[in-house]
Design a protein around this motif. Structure first.
Motif, short mmCIF file in Angstrom:
data_model
loop_
_atom_site.label_atom_id
_atom_site.label_comp_id
_atom_site.label_asym_id
_atom_site.label_seq_id
_atom_site.Cartn_x
_atom_site.Cartn_y
_atom_site.Cartn_z
N LEU A 1 2.48 -9.60 -13.92
CA LEU A 1 3.92 -9.74 -14.18
C LEU A 1 4.46 -11.03 -13.55
O LEU A 1 5.34 -11.68 -14.11
CB LEU A 1 4.67 -8.53 -13.62
N GLY A 2 3.90 -11.38 -12.38
CA GLY A 2 4.33 -12.61 -11.72
C GLY A 2 3.99 -13.84 -12.54
O GLY A 2 4.83 -14.74 -12.72
N GLY B 1 4.79 -17.57 -18.31
CA GLY B 1 4.85 -17.01 -19.65
C GLY B 1 3.52 -16.46 -20.14
O GLY B 1 3.37 -16.14 -21.33
N LEU B 2 2.56 -16.30 -19.23
CA LEU B 2 1.26 -15.76 -19.62
C LEU B 2 1.36 -14.28 -19.95
O LEU B 2 2.21 -13.56 -19.42
CB LEU B 2 0.25 -15.93 -18.49
N ASP B 3 0.47 -13.81 -20.81
CA ASP B 3 0.36 -12.38 -21.08
C ASP B 3 0.08 -11.66 -19.77
O ASP B 3 -0.74 -12.11 -18.97
CB ASP B 3 -0.78 -12.14 -22.08
N ALA B 4 0.78 -10.54 -19.55
CA ALA B 4 0.69 -9.84 -18.27
C ALA B 4 -0.73 -9.36 -17.96
O ALA B 4 -1.18 -9.44 -16.81
CB ALA B 4 1.66 -8.66 -18.24
N THR B 5 -1.44 -8.87 -18.96
CA THR B 5 -2.81 -8.41 -18.73
C THR B 5 -3.72 -9.57 -18.37
O THR B 5 -4.52 -9.50 -17.42
CB THR B 5 -3.37 -7.69 -19.98
N GLY C 1 8.85 -15.29 -10.31
CA GLY C 1 7.47 -15.08 -10.74
C GLY C 1 6.48 -15.56 -9.70
O GLY C 1 5.47 -14.90 -9.43
N LEU C 2 6.76 -16.72 -9.10
CA LEU C 2 5.89 -17.27 -8.05
C LEU C 2 5.83 -16.33 -6.85
O LEU C 2 4.75 -16.05 -6.32
CB LEU C 2 6.42 -18.64 -7.61
N ALA D 1 1.63 -10.30 -4.89
CA ALA D 1 0.59 -9.49 -5.52
C ALA D 1 -0.81 -9.91 -5.09
O ALA D 1 -1.62 -9.08 -4.68
CB ALA D 1 0.72 -9.57 -7.04
N ILE D 2 -1.11 -11.20 -5.17
CA ILE D 2 -2.48 -11.63 -4.87
C ILE D 2 -2.79 -11.46 -3.38
O ILE D 2 -3.91 -11.10 -3.00
CB ILE D 2 -2.74 -13.09 -5.32
#
Length: 415
Positions: free
Chosen positions: A122-123, A129-133, A290-291, A297-298
């Protein structure tokens, strides 16, 4: 043959280099704890509670920070002085208890890691704009590369520090742009307009619950820093880690508060933090969100995997095997995410309940060691009485947290 005797200068240089290495490890350990706590759930909770409480949320943040410090002062000190991990100490207190604790931590860590990978997706979606998966898989691959490095420990220490600093700086920018009522927020830290104890306990559980409780302390002793001689460094690092988390929470709160106080209606079904960042700073605000979400997340993927595996291995386990298990841990949680798209709601509820049980059980063990087994397990270290009193009082709060978490299981079972 003449013997080589080291000069005072060379000894001094070696000592200074050793101290620098220890400082680097302790910095990495405290940031591992802090960034493990600052996950996607941390961001979601902060957004929801800021929208609910407004300026009064400042009081909840302050109280939760004080409780978190009391918990981690005890956790780091007992583990650091003894040189043994939480599961080893648990087995010394009650044979078999360490195995139960390890299973609980690994189970909770695995399920939440699926959610962390999803948060990474999601981030990257908000940022690029990348696909979430696809974004989730990229996040996991990058995390895996850390543990494939020849110097995985040093890489881990540096990366969590960089991620922590980037998240704080980016959040601070939006906090300034959103122009929050800082004076009102500071006033409410001491004299709140309203108090919600449920929110306070939720914050505590999210910051020092589950695997997060042990992330920094386990990293510290894995790097060889343990024993009574390191007490001051251990105490300073544990407090600093919580302060880093608190600073991030408060900056995030201010960034969102600046939007909330304008009275704008936000969609509670979507990310309140993401909406607030977009309103405060436009398209760049959305990308900054997003960042921050990706960084949270990471770093949590790394923290959850590292700490969970630290409960499944021993001091005799080679570094290579530990890294391989950590890579496998991340890979399997990513496969679950790729097929499910997110951590299934049922699993998250169960894992939340498990995390709620870990803190009172594991924390009680550490306090028992500090209270009754100082001679045998703490190398005779004289544990501060004031810290024990505060620790046992906080333990009573963890019981309340545990009961609340079990209500989630009951609701799921009956629903």
């Amino acid at each position: 043959m003449a013997e080589h005797n080291p000069t005072p200068a060379s000894v001094s240089a070696h000592t200074e280099k050793k101290k620098q290495g220890q400082r680097s490890v302790l910095l990495g350990a405290l940031f591992l704890m802090a960034t493990s706590a600052i996950g996607p759930g941390f961001i979601t909770q902060t957004g929801q509670f800021t929208y609910t409480l407004g300026v009064s949320f400042a009081f909840a943040i302050l109280v939760s920070i004080l409780i978190d410090i009391a918990v981690q002062l005890n956790v780091w000190r007992v583990i650091g002085v003894s040189g043994m991990k939480a599961q080893e100490l648990s087995n010394r207190v009650l044979p078999g208890l360490g195995i139960l604790l390890s299973v609980l931590v690994a189970l909770g860590g695995f399920v939440f890691n699926v959610g962390n990978v999803a948060g990474g997706g999601l981030g990257l979606n908000s940022m690029l704009g990348l696909d979430a998966t696809t974004g989730g898989i990229i996040t996991a691959v990058l995390a895996i590369l850390v543990f494939l490095s020849k110097k995985a420990g040093a890489a881990l220490d540096k990366i969590v520090v960089v991620l922590g600093v980037v998240m704080i700086v980016a959040t601070a920018y939006v906090a300034i742009v959103s122009n929050p009522p800082v004076g009102d927020a500071v006033k409410n830290m001491v004299i709140p307009e309203q108090i919600d104890f449920t929110i306070i306990t939720t914050l505590v559980g999210g910051t020092v619950g589950g695997y997060i409780t042990y992330a920094g302390a386990h990293r510290m002793i894995d790097a060889g820093i343990s024993g009574p001689e390191y007490v001051k460094d251990i105490a300073a690092s544990s407090v600093t880690g919580i302060i880093v988390t608190g600073v991030m929470r408060f900056l995030l709160f201010l960034a969102i508060l600046g939007v909330v106080v304008t009275g704008v209606a936000l969609d509670t079904e979507s990310s309140i933090a993401g909406q607030a960042f977009g309103i405060a700073a436009g398209d760049i605000g959305t990308r900054i969100f997003g960042l921050i979400l990706w960084g949270a997340a990471i770093s949590s993927v790394i923290g959850a995997a590292y700490t969970s595996v630290s409960f499944l291995t021993t001091a005799k386990t080679s570094v290579g095997v530990k890294n391989a298990l950590t890579v496998g841990f991340i890979a399997i949680s990513t496969l679950v995410f790729a097929f499910a798209g997110k951590a299934p709601a049922t699993l998250l509820i169960v894992a939340g309940a498990v995390n709620g049980l870990i803190l009172p059980v594991g924390f009680a063990v550490l306090l028992i060691v500090a209270t009754f087994k100082r001679a045998s397990l703490l190398q005779g270290y004289k544990y501060p009485a004031w810290l024990l009193v505060i620790g046992w009082l906080c333990w009573l709060l963890t019981i309340y947290l545990g009961v609340n978490s079990l209500s989630g299981i009951a609701a799921l079972w009956n629903g």
